[in-house]
Design a protein around this motif. Structure first.
Motif, PDB file in Angstrom:
ATOM      1  N   ASP A   1       0.835  -1.297  -0.054  1.00 31.17           N
ATOM      2  CA  ASP A   1      -0.085   0.112   0.052  1.00 31.17           C
ATOM      3  C   ASP A   1       0.844   1.283  -0.162  1.00 31.17           C
ATOM      4  O   ASP A   1       1.705   1.492   0.879  1.00 31.17           O
ATOM      5  CB  ASP A   1      -0.786  -0.016   1.105  1.00 31.17           C
ATOM      6  CG  ASP A   1      -1.972  -0.954   1.082  1.00 31.17           C
ATOM      7  OD1 ASP A   1      -1.935  -2.050   1.717  1.00 31.17           O
ATOM      8  OD2 ASP A   1      -3.092  -0.632   0.489  1.00 31.17           O
ATOM      9  N   TYR A   2       0.460   2.069  -1.010  1.00 29.17           N
ATOM     10  CA  TYR A   2       1.276   3.400  -0.838  1.00 29.17           C
ATOM     11  C   TYR A   2       0.372   4.631  -0.941  1.00 29.17           C
ATOM     12  O   TYR A   2      -0.632   4.499  -1.312  1.00 29.17           O
ATOM     13  CB  TYR A   2       1.885   3.550  -2.280  1.00 29.17           C
ATOM     14  CG  TYR A   2       3.004   2.416  -2.403  1.00 29.17           C
ATOM     15  CD1 TYR A   2       2.658   1.462  -3.368  1.00 29.17           C
ATOM     16  CD2 TYR A   2       4.333   2.272  -2.019  1.00 29.17           C
ATOM     17  CE1 TYR A   2       3.522   0.242  -3.475  1.00 29.17           C
ATOM     18  CE2 TYR A   2       5.195   1.330  -2.055  1.00 29.17           C
ATOM     19  CZ  TYR A   2       4.431  -0.004  -3.008  1.00 29.17           C
ATOM     20  OH  TYR A   2       5.617  -0.939  -3.094  1.00 29.17           O
ATOM     21  N   TRP A   3       0.845   5.563  -0.153  1.00 30.39           N
ATOM     22  CA  TRP A   3      -0.130   6.806  -0.099  1.00 30.39           C
ATOM     23  C   TRP A   3       0.793   8.076  -0.306  1.00 30.39           C
ATOM     24  O   TRP A   3       1.859   8.080  -0.049  1.00 30.39           O
ATOM     25  CB  TRP A   3      -0.405   6.972   1.408  1.00 30.39           C
ATOM     26  CG  TRP A   3      -1.612   6.094   1.898  1.00 30.39           C
ATOM     27  CD1 TRP A   3      -1.113   4.766   2.473  1.00 30.39           C
ATOM     28  CD2 TRP A   3      -2.878   5.905   1.742  1.00 30.39           C
ATOM     29  NE1 TRP A   3      -2.276   4.005   2.723  1.00 30.39           N
ATOM     30  CE2 TRP A   3      -3.384   4.784   2.324  1.00 30.39           C
ATOM     31  CE3 TRP A   3      -3.817   6.779   1.421  1.00 30.39           C
ATOM     32  CZ2 TRP A   3      -4.983   4.450   2.474  1.00 30.39           C
ATOM     33  CZ3 TRP A   3      -5.099   6.552   1.496  1.00 30.39           C
ATOM     34  CH2 TRP A   3      -5.736   5.630   2.056  1.00 30.39           C
ATOM     35  N   GLY A   4      -0.047   9.135  -0.824  1.00 32.38           N
ATOM     36  CA  GLY A   4       0.388  10.384  -1.136  1.00 32.38           C
ATOM     37  C   GLY A   4       0.473  11.222  -0.052  1.00 32.38           C
ATOM     38  O   GLY A   4      -0.127  10.543   0.964  1.00 32.38           O
ATOM     39  N   GLN A   5       0.855  12.503   0.045  1.00 30.68           N
ATOM     40  CA  GLN A   5       0.845  13.309   0.932  1.00 30.68           C
ATOM     41  C   GLN A   5      -0.626  13.918   1.216  1.00 30.68           C
ATOM     42  O   GLN A   5      -0.810  14.588   2.287  1.00 30.68           O
ATOM     43  CB  GLN A   5       2.132  14.285   1.041  1.00 30.68           C
ATOM     44  CG  GLN A   5       3.370  13.874   1.221  1.00 30.68           C
ATOM     45  CD  GLN A   5       3.405  13.216   2.306  1.00 30.68           C
ATOM     46  OE1 GLN A   5       3.291  13.661   3.634  1.00 30.68           O
ATOM     47  NE2 GLN A   5       3.862  11.716   2.425  1.00 30.68           N
ATOM     48  N   GLY A   6      -1.363  14.263   0.133  1.00 28.20           N
ATOM     49  CA  GLY A   6      -2.619  14.606   0.299  1.00 28.20           C
ATOM     50  C   GLY A   6      -2.616  15.918  -0.259  1.00 28.20           C
ATOM     51  O   GLY A   6      -1.538  16.804  -0.655  1.00 28.20           O
ATOM     52  N   THR A   7      -3.764  16.470  -0.902  1.00 27.58           N
ATOM     53  CA  THR A   7      -4.029  17.927  -1.184  1.00 27.58           C
ATOM     54  C   THR A   7      -5.122  18.366  -1.003  1.00 27.58           C
ATOM     55  O   THR A   7      -6.262  17.445  -0.789  1.00 27.58           O
ATOM     56  CB  THR A   7      -3.766  17.825  -2.982  1.00 27.58           C
ATOM     57  OG1 THR A   7      -4.010  19.052  -3.520  1.00 27.58           O
ATOM     58  CG2 THR A   7      -5.091  16.968  -3.489  1.00 27.58           C
ATOM     59  N   GLN A   8      -5.281  19.582  -0.433  1.00 26.69           N
ATOM     60  CA  GLN A   8      -6.510  20.273   0.212  1.00 26.69           C
ATOM     61  C   GLN A   8      -7.498  20.503  -0.915  1.00 26.69           C
ATOM     62  O   GLN A   8      -7.164  21.209  -1.694  1.00 26.69           O
ATOM     63  CB  GLN A   8      -6.069  21.490   1.067  1.00 26.69           C
ATOM     64  CG  GLN A   8      -7.240  21.938   1.671  1.00 26.69           C
ATOM     65  CD  GLN A   8      -7.879  21.292   2.583  1.00 26.69           C
ATOM     66  OE1 GLN A   8      -7.418  20.661   3.775  1.00 26.69           O
ATOM     67  NE2 GLN A   8      -9.414  21.403   2.793  1.00 26.69           N
ATOM     68  N   VAL A   9      -8.713  20.391  -0.658  1.00 27.82           N
ATOM     69  CA  VAL A   9      -9.447  20.797  -1.630  1.00 27.82           C
ATOM     70  C   VAL A   9     -10.880  21.397  -0.712  1.00 27.82           C
ATOM     71  O   VAL A   9     -11.387  20.802   0.405  1.00 27.82           O
ATOM     72  CB  VAL A   9     -10.537  19.513  -2.223  1.00 27.82           C
ATOM     73  CG1 VAL A   9     -11.904  20.351  -2.909  1.00 27.82           C
ATOM     74  CG2 VAL A   9      -9.423  19.075  -3.366  1.00 27.82           C
ATOM     75  N   THR A  10     -11.247  22.704  -0.953  1.00 29.75           N
ATOM     76  CA  THR A  10     -11.962  23.759  -0.247  1.00 29.75           C
ATOM     77  C   THR A  10     -13.094  24.053  -1.241  1.00 29.75           C
ATOM     78  O   THR A  10     -12.713  24.746  -2.051  1.00 29.75           O
ATOM     79  CB  THR A  10     -11.267  24.764   0.607  1.00 29.75           C
ATOM     80  OG1 THR A  10     -10.274  24.093   1.394  1.00 29.75           O
ATOM     81  CG2 THR A  10     -12.182  25.575   1.467  1.00 29.75           C
TER      82      THR A  10
END
Length: 123
Positions: free
Chosen positions: A111-120
């Motif tokens: 399993d690999y994950w990215g750091q995330g990106t904020q959506v508002t």
């Protein structure tokens, strides 16, 4: 070790659109499933949409008909097109990759994950 980097998040008004991208550090051809999760403040991380290596897709009921996931193996990238955005779509969006291999009869799962990106999404 596959590294995933998300981009495309930002601030948008309700009814607007955004396209998220997830770029992988190596070929995603052998990645079984690539998907997008999201986590809103105070809530658990939830699956938004997924795409298999054969092109099959699935969506959370809350985004069905508004979001579209697509993978481009040649570009090592997965996209999430988000239309008709609602304030309740506000969250950090994470790219995830699941890889399963069989070696000498033994199953290995990664399993690999990215750091995330904020959506508002503003109302």
């Amino acid at each position: 070790q596959v590294q995933l980097v998300e981009s495309g998040g930002g601030l948008v008004q309700a009814g607007g659109s955004l396209r998220l991208s997830c770029a992988a550090s190596e070929s995603i051809f052998s990645i079984n499933i690539m998907d997008w999760y999201r986590q809103a403040p105070g809530k658990q991380r939830e699956l938004v949409a997924g795409v298999t290596s054969t092109g099959g897709t699935n969506y959370a009921e809350s985004v069905e008909g508004r979001f579209t996931i697509a993978r481009d193996n040649a570009k090592q990238t997965v996209y999430l097109q988000m239309n008709s955005l609602k304030p309740e779509d506000t969250a950090v969006y994470y790219c995830h990759a699941y890889k399963r291999t069989v070696e000498r009869g033994t199953i290995f799962e990664y399993d690999y994950w990215g750091q995330g990106t904020q959506v508002t999404v503003s109302s």
